[in-house]
Design an enzyme around this catalytic site. Structure first.
Site, PDB file in Angstrom:
ATOM      1  CE  LYS A  42      -3.164  -0.910  -0.712  1.00  0.00           C
ATOM      2  NZ  LYS A  42      -3.690  -1.834  -2.171  1.00  0.00           N
ATOM      3  CD1 TRP A  56       0.860   6.394 -10.402  1.00  0.00           C
ATOM      4  CD2 TRP A  56       1.585   7.139  -8.482  1.00  0.00           C
ATOM      5  NE1 TRP A  56       1.410   7.876 -11.161  1.00  0.00           N
ATOM      6  CE2 TRP A  56       1.305   8.609  -9.374  1.00  0.00           C
ATOM      7  CE3 TRP A  56       1.416   7.265  -6.789  1.00  0.00           C
ATOM      8  CZ2 TRP A  56       1.891   9.917  -8.696  1.00  0.00           C
ATOM      9  CZ3 TRP A  56       2.099   8.946  -5.895  1.00  0.00           C
ATOM     10  CH2 TRP A  56       1.753   9.749  -7.248  1.00  0.00           C
ATOM     11  CG  HIS A  82       4.445  -6.285  -0.809  1.00  0.00           C
ATOM     12  ND1 HIS A  82       5.160  -4.903  -1.478  1.00  0.00           N
ATOM     13  CD2 HIS A  82       3.432  -6.799  -1.115  1.00  0.00           C
ATOM     14  CE1 HIS A  82       3.634  -4.476  -2.194  1.00  0.00           C
ATOM     15  NE2 HIS A  82       2.960  -6.353  -1.928  1.00  0.00           N
ATOM     16  CE1 TYR A 116       0.635   6.711  -3.347  1.00  0.00           C
ATOM     17  CE2 TYR A 116      -0.061   8.898  -1.807  1.00  0.00           C
ATOM     18  CZ  TYR A 116      -0.042   7.959  -2.398  1.00  0.00           C
ATOM     19  OH  TYR A 116      -0.913   8.387  -3.429  1.00  0.00           O
ATOM     20  CG  PHE A 118      -5.992   8.058  -8.232  1.00  0.00           C
ATOM     21  CD1 PHE A 118      -5.451   7.034  -7.152  1.00  0.00           C
ATOM     22  CD2 PHE A 118      -7.332   8.753  -8.302  1.00  0.00           C
ATOM     23  CE1 PHE A 118      -6.213   6.508  -7.143  1.00  0.00           C
ATOM     24  CE2 PHE A 118      -8.310   7.776  -6.934  1.00  0.00           C
ATOM     25  CZ  PHE A 118      -7.391   6.758  -6.700  1.00  0.00           C
ATOM     26  NE  ARG A 124      -8.438   3.693   0.596  1.00  0.00           N
ATOM     27  CZ  ARG A 124      -8.294   5.272   1.452  1.00  0.00           C
ATOM     28  NH1 ARG A 124      -9.740   5.041   1.786  1.00  0.00           N
ATOM     29  NH2 ARG A 124      -7.632   5.787   1.903  1.00  0.00           N
ATOM     30  CE  LYS A 125     -10.832   9.518   0.516  1.00  0.00           C
ATOM     31  NZ  LYS A 125     -11.061  10.305   2.311  1.00  0.00           N
TER      32      LYS A 125
HETATM   33  P1  A3P Z   1      -5.397   4.533  -0.996  1.00  0.00           P
HETATM   34  O1  A3P Z   1      -5.640   3.182  -0.687  1.00  0.00           O
HETATM   35  O2  A3P Z   1      -4.877   5.750   0.225  1.00  0.00           O
HETATM   36  O3  A3P Z   1      -5.819   5.638  -2.117  1.00  0.00           O
HETATM   37  P2  A3P Z   1      -0.069  -0.427  -4.208  1.00  0.00           P
HETATM   38  O4  A3P Z   1      -0.051   0.043  -5.290  1.00  0.00           O
HETATM   39  O5  A3P Z   1       1.190  -0.106  -3.666  1.00  0.00           O
HETATM   40  O6  A3P Z   1      -0.810  -1.652  -3.378  1.00  0.00           O
HETATM   41  O7  A3P Z   1      -1.365   1.224  -2.835  1.00  0.00           O
HETATM   42  C1  A3P Z   1      -2.137   1.038  -3.562  1.00  0.00           C
HETATM   43  C2  A3P Z   1      -2.175   2.869  -2.520  1.00  0.00           C
HETATM   44  O8  A3P Z   1      -1.711   3.828  -3.476  1.00  0.00           O
HETATM   45  C3  A3P Z   1      -3.569   2.991  -2.588  1.00  0.00           C
HETATM   46  O9  A3P Z   1      -3.449   4.249  -2.159  1.00  0.00           O
HETATM   47  C4  A3P Z   1      -4.339   4.053  -4.165  1.00  0.00           C
HETATM   48  O10 A3P Z   1      -5.054   4.442  -4.124  1.00  0.00           O
HETATM   49  C5  A3P Z   1      -2.635   4.340  -4.301  1.00  0.00           C
HETATM   50  N1  A3P Z   1      -2.001   4.539  -5.978  1.00  0.00           N
HETATM   51  C6  A3P Z   1      -2.737   3.863  -6.813  1.00  0.00           C
HETATM   52  N2  A3P Z   1      -2.665   4.506  -7.728  1.00  0.00           N
HETATM   53  C7  A3P Z   1      -1.719   5.454  -8.281  1.00  0.00           C
HETATM   54  C8  A3P Z   1      -1.961   6.898  -8.593  1.00  0.00           C
HETATM   55  N3  A3P Z   1      -1.776   6.857 -10.258  1.00  0.00           N
HETATM   56  N4  A3P Z   1      -2.462   7.939  -7.883  1.00  0.00           N
HETATM   57  C9  A3P Z   1      -1.864   8.168  -6.495  1.00  0.00           C
HETATM   58  N5  A3P Z   1      -1.971   6.956  -5.586  1.00  0.00           N
HETATM   59  C10 A3P Z   1      -2.074   5.875  -6.255  1.00  0.00           C
END
Ligand code: A3P
Length: 284
Positions: free
Chosen positions: A52, A57, A102, A190, A226, A244-245
């Site tokens: 997470k 991304w 991970h 991030y 995003f 998600r957000k």
């Molecule tokens: P949130 O749950 O806070 O929205 P991972 O890819 O390591 O699993 O991390 C997931 C997190 O990265 C999620 O955070 C997701 O929404 C966010 N995320 C994924 N793609 C993104 C993007 N293009 N820009 C910003 N955040 C992104």
């Protein structure tokens, strides 16, 4: 299959797999068991991130930087996750392969270090990670978790859930960097990417040693923004849950004052001696 039920402070359980003392997600457990025997190439690129932290991304950006075009298929992140995908799912990919994990260094093939495989460490502030992780657990069918945030965050930060403690993971990789100063490792945050994706993607371009125009890098950043990424991935299995957000500072909507004080104290105990600093808002 060795399924374990991890229980939070309110008695609600979440299901994971367990192997050799490691709590893992619902993947191919044999991939984890045989990981140290996997063949690594010297031109592989390995993204290391605690869950997470934004690895979907950043990997997507890296994927297009390497490809030099947006007219290629999107990255199959789960197939290149070496912790839980069988080697056959990424073995024959053309070089340079973009892989992700991970896990900790000692759980990976020894050749990662010996062959000086390029490592990209993705970090995100732990309070936003915790909130993202909590929401992710609750939508994954396999975990079957319905716990409350107030019962989740303490056992979470104490490392009870899948992939263990954020503190241990982060400390471990900081020590790897300190102990291997000649290893090619790029650390990206991030929050920095949210603040200025172009600036950070140019760091990646340099680290990867690819010759891409500023204009193309800008196109990638827009394509991987995003909203655009969420829309593009909406039909994929992980895509339904992984976007998600996408904000910095959502933790403010979840942590009470007392919870934040508890976290701050734990952070001091576990991390105060490390030089790394996290941003909890974009104004930090
Ligand atoms: P949130 O749950 O806070 O929205 P991972 O890819 O390591 O699993 O991390 C997931 C997190 O990265 C999620 O955070 C997701 O929404 C966010 N995320 C994924 N793609 C993104 C993007 N293009 N820009 C910003 N955040 C992104």
């Amino acid at each position: 299959m060795n399924v374990v039920r991890i229980v939070d402070d309110g008695g609600d359980g979440a299901s994971f797999l367990e192997a050799d003392g490691e709590v893992l997600p619902n993947g191919d457990i044999n991939a984890f068991r045989h990981l140290t025997g996997v063949n690594v190439r010297s031109d592989d690129i390995l993204v290391s991130a605690y869950p997470k932290s934004g690895s979907h991304w950043l990997m997507e950006i890296i994927h297009f930087l390497l490809a030099g075009s947006l007219e290629v298929n999107d990255l199959q992140k789960m197939a290149t996750m070496i912790d839980s995908s069988p080697e056959t799912s990424y073995r024959d990919l053309p070089s340079p392969r973009l892989l992700n994990t991970h896990l900790r260094l000692e759980q990976l093939p020894a050749d990662v270090l010996k062959k000086k495989v390029k490592l990209i460490c993705v970090l995100r502030n732990p309070m936003d990670v915790a909130v993202s992780y909590y929401n992710f657990l609750r939508v994954l069918a396999f975990t079957d978790y319905n716990g409350k945030w107030g019962n989740f965050f303490r056992p979470y930060f104490n490392g009870k859930f899948c992939y263990g403690s954020w503190f241990d993971h982060t400390r471990h990789w900081e020590e790897v960097k300190r102990d291997n100063p000649d290893h090619p490792i790029l650390t990206l945050f991030y929050e920095d990417f949210k603040e200025n994706p172009m600036r950070e993607a140019i760091k990646l371009r340099h680290f990867l040693g690819v010759d891409r125009s500023d204009d193309f890098v800008k196109q990638i950043c827009e394509y991987c923004d995003f909203k655009s990424m969420r829309k593009r991935k909406a039909t994929t299995e992980m895509g339904k849950y992984s976007f998600r957000k996408g904000e910095v500072g959502d933790w403010k909507n979840w942590f009470t004052v007392a919870q934040k004080e508890w976290f701050d104290q734990l952070y001091q105990e576990k991390m105060a001696d490390l030089p790394i600093k996290f941003r909890y808002t974009l104004n930090d």
